[in-house]
Design a protein around this motif. Structure first.
Motif, PDB file in Angstrom:
ATOM      1  N   LEU A 317       0.843  -1.189   0.000  1.00 55.36           N
ATOM      2  CA  LEU A 317       0.000   0.000   0.000  1.00 55.36           C
ATOM      3  C   LEU A 317       0.880   1.241   0.000  1.00 55.36           C
ATOM      4  O   LEU A 317       1.701   1.431   0.912  1.00 55.36           O
ATOM      5  N   PRO A 318       0.729   2.112  -0.991  1.00 52.94           N
ATOM      6  CA  PRO A 318       1.595   3.303  -1.039  1.00 52.94           C
ATOM      7  C   PRO A 318       1.225   4.290   0.058  1.00 52.94           C
ATOM      8  O   PRO A 318       0.102   4.298   0.565  1.00 52.94           O
ATOM      9  N   THR A 319       2.163   5.140   0.410  1.00 49.86           N
ATOM     10  CA  THR A 319       1.915   6.178   1.396  1.00 49.86           C
ATOM     11  C   THR A 319       0.884   7.164   0.855  1.00 49.86           C
ATOM     12  O   THR A 319       1.015   7.634  -0.286  1.00 49.86           O
ATOM     13  N   PRO A 320      -0.160   7.462   1.613  1.00 46.65           N
ATOM     14  CA  PRO A 320      -1.184   8.374   1.089  1.00 46.65           C
ATOM     15  C   PRO A 320      -0.626   9.777   0.873  1.00 46.65           C
ATOM     16  O   PRO A 320       0.266  10.231   1.597  1.00 46.65           O
ATOM     17  N   GLN A 321      -1.167  10.445  -0.147  1.00 45.19           N
ATOM     18  CA  GLN A 321      -0.782  11.815  -0.469  1.00 45.19           C
ATOM     19  C   GLN A 321      -2.009  12.705  -0.278  1.00 45.19           C
ATOM     20  O   GLN A 321      -2.749  12.986  -1.215  1.00 45.19           O
ATOM     21  N   PRO A 329     -17.389  17.268  -6.671  1.00 40.24           N
ATOM     22  CA  PRO A 329     -16.774  16.405  -7.688  1.00 40.24           C
ATOM     23  C   PRO A 329     -16.364  15.038  -7.154  1.00 40.24           C
ATOM     24  O   PRO A 329     -16.449  14.036  -7.859  1.00 40.24           O
ATOM     25  N   PHE A 330     -15.951  14.981  -5.872  1.00 38.28           N
ATOM     26  CA  PHE A 330     -15.567  13.688  -5.296  1.00 38.28           C
ATOM     27  C   PHE A 330     -16.764  12.760  -5.216  1.00 38.28           C
ATOM     28  O   PHE A 330     -16.696  11.587  -5.604  1.00 38.28           O
ATOM     29  N   LEU A 331     -17.917  13.259  -4.701  1.00 41.04           N
ATOM     30  CA  LEU A 331     -19.104  12.413  -4.573  1.00 41.04           C
ATOM     31  C   LEU A 331     -19.698  12.074  -5.936  1.00 41.04           C
ATOM     32  O   LEU A 331     -20.232  10.973  -6.124  1.00 41.04           O
ATOM     33  N   ASP A 332     -19.607  13.007  -6.911  1.00 44.45           N
ATOM     34  CA  ASP A 332     -20.086  12.696  -8.259  1.00 44.45           C
ATOM     35  C   ASP A 332     -19.273  11.560  -8.870  1.00 44.45           C
ATOM     36  O   ASP A 332     -19.818  10.655  -9.527  1.00 44.45           O
ATOM     37  N   GLY A 333     -17.944  11.581  -8.640  1.00 47.66           N
ATOM     38  CA  GLY A 333     -17.110  10.495  -9.136  1.00 47.66           C
ATOM     39  C   GLY A 333     -17.394   9.185  -8.431  1.00 47.66           C
ATOM     40  O   GLY A 333     -17.393   8.115  -9.065  1.00 47.66           O
ATOM     41  N   LEU A 334     -17.680   9.252  -7.128  1.00 51.08           N
ATOM     42  CA  LEU A 334     -17.995   8.037  -6.376  1.00 51.08           C
ATOM     43  C   LEU A 334     -19.313   7.433  -6.856  1.00 51.08           C
ATOM     44  O   LEU A 334     -19.458   6.208  -6.930  1.00 51.08           O
ATOM     45  N   ALA A 335     -20.273   8.287  -7.222  1.00 52.70           N
ATOM     46  CA  ALA A 335     -21.579   7.802  -7.677  1.00 52.70           C
ATOM     47  C   ALA A 335     -21.494   7.063  -9.003  1.00 52.70           C
ATOM     48  O   ALA A 335     -22.413   6.305  -9.347  1.00 52.70           O
ATOM     49  N   ALA A 356      -7.899   8.856  -4.256  1.00 51.73           N
ATOM     50  CA  ALA A 356      -7.975   7.527  -4.858  1.00 51.73           C
ATOM     51  C   ALA A 356      -8.128   6.446  -3.780  1.00 51.73           C
ATOM     52  O   ALA A 356      -8.941   5.522  -3.911  1.00 51.73           O
ATOM     53  N   GLN A 357      -7.358   6.561  -2.674  1.00 56.35           N
ATOM     54  CA  GLN A 357      -7.403   5.536  -1.643  1.00 56.35           C
ATOM     55  C   GLN A 357      -8.732   5.575  -0.879  1.00 56.35           C
ATOM     56  O   GLN A 357      -9.348   4.529  -0.628  1.00 56.35           O
ATOM     57  N   ILE A 358      -9.193   6.764  -0.477  1.00 52.60           N
ATOM     58  CA  ILE A 358     -10.455   6.859   0.264  1.00 52.60           C
ATOM     59  C   ILE A 358     -11.626   6.475  -0.636  1.00 52.60           C
ATOM     60  O   ILE A 358     -12.602   5.855  -0.172  1.00 52.60           O
ATOM     61  N   GLU A 359     -11.546   6.805  -1.931  1.00 54.25           N
ATOM     62  CA  GLU A 359     -12.606   6.386  -2.845  1.00 54.25           C
ATOM     63  C   GLU A 359     -12.692   4.867  -2.912  1.00 54.25           C
ATOM     64  O   GLU A 359     -13.785   4.292  -2.900  1.00 54.25           O
ATOM     65  N   GLN A 360     -11.542   4.195  -2.950  1.00 56.22           N
ATOM     66  CA  GLN A 360     -11.546   2.735  -2.979  1.00 56.22           C
ATOM     67  C   GLN A 360     -12.139   2.159  -1.695  1.00 56.22           C
ATOM     68  O   GLN A 360     -12.892   1.187  -1.729  1.00 56.22           O
ATOM     69  N   GLY A 422     -10.942 -11.818   3.127  1.00 54.36           N
ATOM     70  CA  GLY A 422     -10.708 -11.196   4.423  1.00 54.36           C
ATOM     71  C   GLY A 422      -9.795  -9.992   4.344  1.00 54.36           C
ATOM     72  O   GLY A 422      -9.164  -9.630   5.342  1.00 54.36           O
ATOM     73  N   LEU A 423      -9.691  -9.360   3.153  1.00 60.13           N
ATOM     74  CA  LEU A 423      -8.795  -8.216   2.982  1.00 60.13           C
ATOM     75  C   LEU A 423      -9.535  -6.899   2.798  1.00 60.13           C
ATOM     76  O   LEU A 423      -8.921  -5.842   2.890  1.00 60.13           O
ATOM     77  N   GLY A 424     -10.842  -6.930   2.519  1.00 62.39           N
ATOM     78  CA  GLY A 424     -11.578  -5.698   2.228  1.00 62.39           C
ATOM     79  C   GLY A 424     -11.554  -4.714   3.379  1.00 62.39           C
ATOM     80  O   GLY A 424     -11.052  -3.588   3.252  1.00 62.39           O
ATOM     81  N   LEU A 425     -12.079  -5.128   4.547  1.00 67.04           N
ATOM     82  CA  LEU A 425     -12.109  -4.232   5.702  1.00 67.04           C
ATOM     83  C   LEU A 425     -10.717  -4.012   6.275  1.00 67.04           C
ATOM     84  O   LEU A 425     -10.413  -2.927   6.786  1.00 67.04           O
ATOM     85  N   ALA A 426      -9.858  -5.032   6.185  1.00 65.93           N
ATOM     86  CA  ALA A 426      -8.481  -4.862   6.665  1.00 65.93           C
ATOM     87  C   ALA A 426      -7.750  -3.819   5.837  1.00 65.93           C
ATOM     88  O   ALA A 426      -6.986  -2.997   6.368  1.00 65.93           O
ATOM     89  N   LEU A 427      -7.959  -3.827   4.505  1.00 66.87           N
ATOM     90  CA  LEU A 427      -7.341  -2.829   3.635  1.00 66.87           C
ATOM     91  C   LEU A 427      -7.906  -1.445   3.951  1.00 66.87           C
ATOM     92  O   LEU A 427      -7.166  -0.451   3.969  1.00 66.87           O
ATOM     93  N   ALA A 428      -9.227  -1.360   4.207  1.00 66.54           N
ATOM     94  CA  ALA A 428      -9.826  -0.079   4.585  1.00 66.54           C
ATOM     95  C   ALA A 428      -9.211   0.450   5.872  1.00 66.54           C
ATOM     96  O   ALA A 428      -8.897   1.643   5.992  1.00 66.54           O
ATOM     97  N   ARG A 429      -9.028  -0.432   6.834  1.00 63.86           N
ATOM     98  CA  ARG A 429      -8.414  -0.012   8.094  1.00 63.86           C
ATOM     99  C   ARG A 429      -6.980   0.463   7.863  1.00 63.86           C
ATOM    100  O   ARG A 429      -6.565   1.490   8.422  1.00 63.86           O
ATOM    101  N   GLU A 430      -6.233  -0.243   7.034  1.00 61.80           N
ATOM    102  CA  GLU A 430      -4.848   0.133   6.759  1.00 61.80           C
ATOM    103  C   GLU A 430      -4.784   1.516   6.107  1.00 61.80           C
ATOM    104  O   GLU A 430      -3.947   2.357   6.467  1.00 61.80           O
ATOM    105  N   ILE A 431      -5.682   1.781   5.174  1.00 69.89           N
ATOM    106  CA  ILE A 431      -5.679   3.073   4.477  1.00 69.89           C
ATOM    107  C   ILE A 431      -6.058   4.198   5.436  1.00 69.89           C
ATOM    108  O   ILE A 431      -5.407   5.260   5.472  1.00 69.89           O
ATOM    109  N   VAL A 432      -7.122   3.989   6.227  1.00 64.74           N
ATOM    110  CA  VAL A 432      -7.580   5.033   7.147  1.00 64.74           C
ATOM    111  C   VAL A 432      -6.521   5.335   8.202  1.00 64.74           C
ATOM    112  O   VAL A 432      -6.244   6.506   8.511  1.00 64.74           O
ATOM    113  N   GLU A 433      -5.898   4.299   8.762  1.00 63.32           N
ATOM    114  CA  GLU A 433      -4.874   4.535   9.779  1.00 63.32           C
ATOM    115  C   GLU A 433      -3.630   5.165   9.187  1.00 63.32           C
ATOM    116  O   GLU A 433      -2.923   5.912   9.874  1.00 63.32           O
ATOM    117  N   ALA A 434      -3.331   4.892   7.903  1.00 55.97           N
ATOM    118  CA  ALA A 434      -2.205   5.560   7.248  1.00 55.97           C
ATOM    119  C   ALA A 434      -2.462   7.054   7.095  1.00 55.97           C
ATOM    120  O   ALA A 434      -1.523   7.851   7.013  1.00 55.97           O
TER     121      ALA A 434
END
Length: 460
Positions: A317-321, A329-335, A356-360, A422-434
Motif C-alpha cells: 500500500l503506497p503512502t497516502p498523499q 466532484p468527489f461524490l459525483d465520481g464516487l456515484a 484515490a485511496q479513500i474512494e476505494q 478477508g482483505l476488504g475491511l483490513a485494507l480499509a483499516r490500513e488506508i484510514v490509519e495511514a
C-alpha cells in the motif's frame, strides 16, 4: 421494668428528687423544726445568747437552706458527672490512639445504661477497624507481591521526576537489579536507547523496538498521570512484547499460508484437470471442445491473478498523499462506481485525504452494504465535521454483525464469506490509519451496520 429504671434519665430523675427532698427537709429544719427549738433551748436553759431570730422568715430560710444544700449539690453533681468524665477521658484516649494508627484500644463495659451501650458500640467499632486494617494489610501484601513479581516493569515517579516506587522487573531493566528509590528517572535512562528516551519524554503510550543485549526487544509503554495523597505522580509501565508479537507473527503467517494454499488449490486443481482433458481431446482430434477448455483455464487463471494482486496491493500500500478535496466532484465520481443516498448536507469545509485511496475504501464499504441485502435507498453515506476531524459514515439496513464478528471483522484474512479473502475491511483499516485516522464498526439500533471513518482535517 428494671431496664427502664437502669438508665441515665431515671438515675438523674432520682437524684433530682433526692435533691428536692433534701432541700425541702433543710428548709423545714431551719424554719420549723428542730433549729428554732434548739435555739430556744440554748437561750432559756443554758443561758447561751445566740444572735439569731427565733423564727426565720421565708427569704432568710431560703438563704440558709441554699448555703446548707450547697455541699450536697456539689456531691450530687459529682455523682452524676463522674461516669461521664471517666467515659470522656477514655474516649479521648481512644481517639488519640486511632489518630496514631493504633486500633487495639478498648474500654471495659461494666454498665447497663446508655453509657454502657456507647462503650460496647465503641469497642465494636474498634474491632471492625482492626479487622479492616488486617484485611487491608493482607490485600496490600498481596498487591505488592503481584506487582513485584509481574514481568511488566513498573516505575512510579513524583512531581520532580524522582522514583518513589519500582518493582523487580524495573530494577533489572534500568539499574541492573539495584534499587531505583529516590533516583531521577530521566537521568537514569540517559544511557538507554534513543527510542526509549523519546517515548518516555513524549508522555504518550507507544510501541517501540530497541536494541538490548545484542538483540531487538519490543516494548509497549503505557503512561498515566494521577494524584497520590494529594500530590501529582506519574506511572510508567514497560511491557515486553517480543514473544507475544513473535507468536502473533507466526500465527498470522500460518493463516496467510492456509488462505493462499486454499485459493491456489481451488484454481490449480481445475487448471491441471482441464489441461489433461485438453491434451486428451487434442490427441483424439476433438478440437471443437478445446476453446471451452481454454476459456475455463483462462477464467481460473484470471481469478488467481486477481487474488494474488489483492494480496500484493495490501502488502504494498503506497503512502497516502493527502490534498484538499472538494466534496461535489468527489461524490459525483464516487456515484459513477456505486449507488448510495447522501444523508444531510455536504460539508462546506474541504476534506484532506488521498482521493484515490479513500474512494476505494468507500466503494468497498458501499458494495458490502448492498451485499447485506439492503435496498438501494437504504444504503446511506453522511459527512460530519467534528472539531478537527471529519467523520464519513456508511450505513445499511442489513442484519448487522454479531459481537464476535464485530471484534474480528477488521483483522486481515478474517471473512465470513466463502469466497472472501478477508482483505476488504483490513485494507480499509490500513488506508484510514495511514491517514492518521481510525475506522469503527457498530450495529444500528433499528437494524443494520454503521461503518465510521474518522479522518483528520487540514486545520491551519
Amino acid at each position: 421494668m428494671w431496664r427502664r429504671l437502669n438508665t441515665l434519665e431515671a438515675r438523674l430523675a432520682l437524684l433530682l428528687c433526692l435533691a428536692y427532698v433534701s432541700g425541702a427537709l433543710i428548709y423545714v429544719g431551719v424554719t420549723q423544726w428542730p433549729l428554732p427549738q434548739l435555739l430556744q433551748w440554748m437561750k432559756h436553759d443554758l443561758g447561751v445568747t445566740v444572735q439569731a431570730p427565733a423564727h426565720m422568715g421565708v427569704w432568710s430560710g431560703l438563704l440558709v437552706s441554699a448555703v446548707l444544700a450547697l455541699p450536697l449539690s456539689i456531691w450530687l453533681a459529682g455523682r452524676v458527672m463522674h461516669p461521664l468524665s471517666r467515659l470522656l477521658r477514655a474516649l479521648e484516649g481512644a481517639v488519640a490512639s486511632y489518630r496514631d494508627g493504633d486500633f487495639s484500644f478498648s474500654i471495659a463495659a461494666t454498665r447497663g445504661d446508655e453509657l454502657g451501650e456507647l462503650i460496647r458500640m465503641h469497642n465494636a467499632l474498634g474491632q471492625t477497624l482492626r479487622e479492616q486494617r488486617q484485611h487491608l494489610a493482607q490485600r496490600e501484601l498481596l498487591l505488592d507481591t503481584v506487582v513485584q513479581n509481574t514481568p511488566v516493569a513498573l516505575v512510579l515517579t513524583d512531581a520532580t521526576g524522582r522514583v518513589t516506587y519500582a518493582n523487580i522487573a524495573a530494577r533489572h531493566l534500568f539499574n541492573e537489579g539495584r534499587t531505583l528509590q529516590g533516583l531521577d528517572f530521566m537521568e537514569l535512562i540517559e544511557g538507554s536507547p534513543e527510542a526509549l528516551r523519546r517515548a518516555v519524554k513524549s508522555g504518550e503510550d507507544a510501541l517501540l523496538t530497541v536494541e538490548m543485549d545484542g538483540s531487538e526487544e519490543t516494548f509497549h509503554l503505557s503512561q498515566r498521570s494521577f494524584r497520590l495523597q494529594g500530590r501529582p505522580h506519574r506511572l510508567q509501565l514497560f511491557r515486553r512484547m517480543t514473544r507475544e508479537l513473535s507468536r502473533q507473527e507466526v500465527a498470522t503467517w500460518k493463516r496467510v499460508i492456509r488462505v493462499i494454499s486454499h485459493e491456489l488449490n481451488n484454481s490449480l486443481a481445475p487448471i491441471s484437470s482441464l489441461s489433461h482433458s485438453g491434451a486428451e481431446l487434442a490427441r483424439r482430434g476433438d478440437t471443437a471442445r478445446l476453446p471451452g477448455v481454454f476459456a475455463t483455464i483462462g477464467e481460473r487463471a484470471r481469478h488467481l491473478h486477481g487474488f494474488i494482486a489483492g494480496y500484493a496491493s495490501f502488502a504494498k500500500l503506497p503512502t497516502p498523499q493527502p490534498v484538499p478535496i472538494q466534496w461535489k466532484p468527489f461524490l459525483d465520481g464516487l456515484a459513477l462506481h456505486c449507488v448510495f443516498k447522501l444523508q444531510g448536507n455536504m460539508s462546506e469545509q474541504p476534506g484532506w485525504f488521498d482521493a484515490a485511496q479513500i474512494e476505494q475504501v468507500l466503494i468497498n464499504l458501499i458494495k458490502n452494504a448492498h451485499e447485506s441485502g439492503s435496498a438501494d435507498d437504504e444504503v446511506a453515506l453522511s459527512l460530519t465535521v467534528i472539531g478537527r476531524d471529519l467523520r464519513i459514515e456508511v450505513a445499511d439496513r442489513g442484519p448487522g454483525m454479531s459481537e464476535t464478528v464485530l471484534a474480528q471483522a477488521l483483522l486481515p484474512f478474517y471473512s465470513t464469506k466463502r469466497s472472501g479473502t478477508g482483505l476488504g475491511l483490513a485494507l480499509a483499516r490500513e488506508i484510514v490509519e495511514a491517514h492518521g485516522g481510525r475506522i469503527t464498526l457498530a450495529n444500528r439500533e433499528q437494524g443494520g451496520l454503521r461503518v465510521s471513518l474518522l479522518l483528520p482535517l487540514n486545520v491551519t
